[in-house]
Design a protein around this motif. Structure first.
Motif, PDB file in Angstrom:
ATOM      1  N   TYR A 144       0.861  -1.189   0.000  1.00 35.81           N
ATOM      2  CA  TYR A 144       0.000   0.000   0.000  1.00 35.81           C
ATOM      3  C   TYR A 144       0.894   1.235   0.000  1.00 35.81           C
ATOM      4  O   TYR A 144       1.688   1.426   0.920  1.00 35.81           O
ATOM      5  CB  TYR A 144      -0.922   0.011   1.219  1.00 35.81           C
ATOM      6  CG  TYR A 144      -1.654   1.333   1.363  1.00 35.81           C
ATOM      7  CD1 TYR A 144      -2.609   1.707   0.413  1.00 35.81           C
ATOM      8  CD2 TYR A 144      -1.356   2.214   2.400  1.00 35.81           C
ATOM      9  CE1 TYR A 144      -3.264   2.930   0.504  1.00 35.81           C
ATOM     10  CE2 TYR A 144      -2.008   3.437   2.500  1.00 35.81           C
ATOM     11  CZ  TYR A 144      -2.951   3.790   1.545  1.00 35.81           C
ATOM     12  OH  TYR A 144      -3.583   5.004   1.626  1.00 35.81           O
ATOM     13  N   ASP A 145       0.797   2.039  -1.061  1.00 34.31           N
ATOM     14  CA  ASP A 145       1.623   3.251  -1.206  1.00 34.31           C
ATOM     15  C   ASP A 145       3.069   2.980  -0.784  1.00 34.31           C
ATOM     16  O   ASP A 145       3.601   3.612   0.136  1.00 34.31           O
ATOM     17  CB  ASP A 145       1.023   4.407  -0.387  1.00 34.31           C
ATOM     18  CG  ASP A 145      -0.196   5.010  -1.082  1.00 34.31           C
ATOM     19  OD1 ASP A 145      -0.542   4.549  -2.198  1.00 34.31           O
ATOM     20  OD2 ASP A 145      -0.810   5.938  -0.504  1.00 34.31           O
ATOM     21  N   ASP A 165      -3.035  -2.940  -2.381  1.00 32.76           N
ATOM     22  CA  ASP A 165      -4.194  -2.671  -1.529  1.00 32.76           C
ATOM     23  C   ASP A 165      -4.693  -1.229  -1.704  1.00 32.76           C
ATOM     24  O   ASP A 165      -4.689  -0.435  -0.761  1.00 32.76           O
ATOM     25  CB  ASP A 165      -3.811  -2.948  -0.070  1.00 32.76           C
ATOM     26  CG  ASP A 165      -5.018  -3.116   0.836  1.00 32.76           C
ATOM     27  OD1 ASP A 165      -6.027  -3.663   0.388  1.00 32.76           O
ATOM     28  OD2 ASP A 165      -4.934  -2.675   2.010  1.00 32.76           O
ATOM     29  N   GLY A 166      -5.099  -0.923  -2.929  1.00 30.51           N
ATOM     30  CA  GLY A 166      -5.695   0.395  -3.184  1.00 30.51           C
ATOM     31  C   GLY A 166      -4.705   1.541  -3.130  1.00 30.51           C
ATOM     32  O   GLY A 166      -5.047   2.640  -2.678  1.00 30.51           O
ATOM     33  N   SER A 167      -3.466   1.329  -3.614  1.00 25.89           N
ATOM     34  CA  SER A 167      -2.453   2.390  -3.587  1.00 25.89           C
ATOM     35  C   SER A 167      -2.825   3.541  -4.512  1.00 25.89           C
ATOM     36  O   SER A 167      -3.528   3.356  -5.508  1.00 25.89           O
ATOM     37  CB  SER A 167      -1.087   1.833  -4.021  1.00 25.89           C
ATOM     38  OG  SER A 167      -0.671   0.822  -3.136  1.00 25.89           O
ATOM     39  N   ASN A 191      -8.673  -0.401  -1.052  1.00 32.31           N
ATOM     40  CA  ASN A 191      -7.946  -0.418   0.218  1.00 32.31           C
ATOM     41  C   ASN A 191      -8.759  -1.104   1.316  1.00 32.31           C
ATOM     42  O   ASN A 191      -9.938  -0.835   1.494  1.00 32.31           O
ATOM     43  CB  ASN A 191      -7.589   1.007   0.658  1.00 32.31           C
ATOM     44  CG  ASN A 191      -6.758   1.001   1.929  1.00 32.31           C
ATOM     45  OD1 ASN A 191      -7.241   1.311   2.996  1.00 32.31           O
ATOM     46  ND2 ASN A 191      -5.515   0.605   1.814  1.00 32.31           N
ATOM     47  N   SER A 192      -8.085  -2.009   2.045  1.00 32.11           N
ATOM     48  CA  SER A 192      -8.754  -2.807   3.074  1.00 32.11           C
ATOM     49  C   SER A 192      -8.534  -2.254   4.476  1.00 32.11           C
ATOM     50  O   SER A 192      -9.123  -2.730   5.436  1.00 32.11           O
ATOM     51  CB  SER A 192      -8.242  -4.248   3.023  1.00 32.11           C
ATOM     52  OG  SER A 192      -6.854  -4.267   3.373  1.00 32.11           O
TER      53      SER A 192
END
Length: 414
Positions: A22-23, A52-54, A80-81
């Motif tokens: 993530y990011d 994860d939704g970066s 993102n979770s």
């Protein structure tokens, strides 16, 4: 036939490297380069990466890397979770390797890491392999890397103090037990997962003679561990204590393991910072800790701890916030307790606040029972007639019964 030379079913890799990201830029670049540089070779591993939704290009970089690497690699992109558990579980569901390794996208491997850890797992037949971890721009636990061991004893060794997910796990164990990271826990989910594998698996190995893993401290401090309110820590302590209690009956072995959640998870909530916290926060913390103390605290567990740790936990167990605040203020001011010898034979005690004046904190609570450092001086716990370990007592009992059988008159021997 050596296990590493055994034919693999359906071309299953030896190890699946699971990366939840993530990011993670630019750290992800070095992370993936370290996987590609593994001496185990591209044909013996796979990468399962979950973005994860970066929002910083992490997902695009993963796809670009997958297109050019020789390592079989799958990339999943999802909304993102909110934590590391979701991506790790998703990756675990897709993994095909005999082993899995959860690699954080900020961190990186030593080149021989996977080769050495897989070889150790195969040689020892263990279900979890710990590879030496070193911190980069941050601290990392050191006490468990003193020696390489094929089978570490969970109760007497320091492996219980490394419960992060960055380990090699035999995938068959995780599948058989239906193990997954608890997505409801916002902190300490890796400790719960790893401790369950320690407790329910077929042994733990330690590779200590080679740095397998570099744990990176991010400049932007975007690590999930840094985030989250104090109630999450109590959720984490409650879950870990419950797991230990479920698998280990009361007694010395349970006490030895409970040191981990009491000292690492619970006690930091009652450190020097308690002095400046709002009264309602202090009261809430005492209320959250009370049922855990009632269920799992024992005087024997206290003997495993440093004096200031034991005193604070005893204050919590007795509901004495007033005494606890006095000790917390003493620690905040970095005062040094005087060493006083009491008892017969005289034993060293550390004179923290209320020494010799409180029925809640008797003199025995101040006794040095593990090695301590005070003002640069090392204070040893007395060694005269130490209480033998659980394993030693079992061995001694067995030896006594064998010797008494041998000494029995021949006519009576069976």
């Amino acid at each position: 036939m050596h296990m590493a030379d055994m034919p693999r079913k359906n071309h299953e890799p030896d190890v699946s490297v699971i990366i939840g990201a993530y990011d993670a830029m630019p750290y992800l670049v070095r992370c993936l380069e370290s996987v590609e540089a593994q001496t185990i070779g591209a044909d013996r591993m796979e990468i399962v990466a979950v973005d994860d939704g970066s929002t910083d290009g992490t997902g695009a970089f993963l796809e670009e890397f997958a297109a050019r690497t020789e390592i079989p690699m799958r990339v999943v992109r999802q909304p993102n979770s909110g934590g590391p558990s979701g991506p790790r579980n998703r990756g675990l569901g897709l993994a095909r390797g005999r082993y899995v390794f959860f690699l954080d996208a900020d961190d990186y491997f030593g080149e021989e890491a996977l080769e050495r850890m897989v070889a150790m797992g195969d040689r020892a037949g263990t279900d979890v392999v710990l590879g030496k971890i070193v911190g980069v721009n941050r601290g990392a636990a050191k006490s468990m890397w003193k020696e390489t061991v094929e089978r570490a004893d969970l109760f007497s060794s320091n492996i219980k103090f490394t419960l992060s997910a960055q380990k090699l796990f035999r995938r068959d164990l995780l599948v058989r037990l239906g193990m997954a990271f608890d997505e409801k826990l916002k902190t300490g989910e890796d400790a719960l997962f790893t401790m369950e594998a320690y407790l329910r698996g077929n042994g733990v190995s330690v590779v200590a003679d080679y740095t397998c893993y570099y744990l990176v401290g991010r400049e932007d401090r975007n690590q999930m561990t840094k985030k989250g309110g104090y109630t999450r820590r109590f959720d984490s302590a409650r879950a870990l204590m419950g797991l230990i209690a479920e698998h280990v009956p009361p007694g010395p072995r349970r006490d030895a393991l409970m040191v981990r959640p009491f000292v690492i998870t619970l006690l930091p909530q009652f450190g020097p910072g308690l002095v400046k916290q709002k009264p309602e926060v202090r009261e809430r913390k005492m209320a959250l800790a009370a049922p855990l103390m009632k269920a799992y605290w024992t005087p024997e567990l206290g003997r495993h701890l440093k004096v200031d740790e034991r005193l604070r936990l005893m204050c919590i167990a007795e509901g004495r916030l007033d005494l606890l605040l006095d000790i917390a203020a003493f620690l905040r001011d970095k005062k040094e307790p005087e060493t006083v010898r009491r008892g017969n034979p005289p034993r060293p005690h550390l004179a923290y606040p209320h020494f010799g004046e409180s029925s809640v904190l008797p003199d025995s609570a101040y006794e040095v029972t593990v090695t301590e450092w005070v003002g640069g001086r090392r204070i040893e716990a007395p060694r005269n007639k130490p209480r033998p370990s659980f394993a030693r007592r079992v061995v001694r009992k067995a030896r006594r019964s064998v010797l008494s059988a041998l000494r029995a008159p021949r006519a009576h021997r069976v």
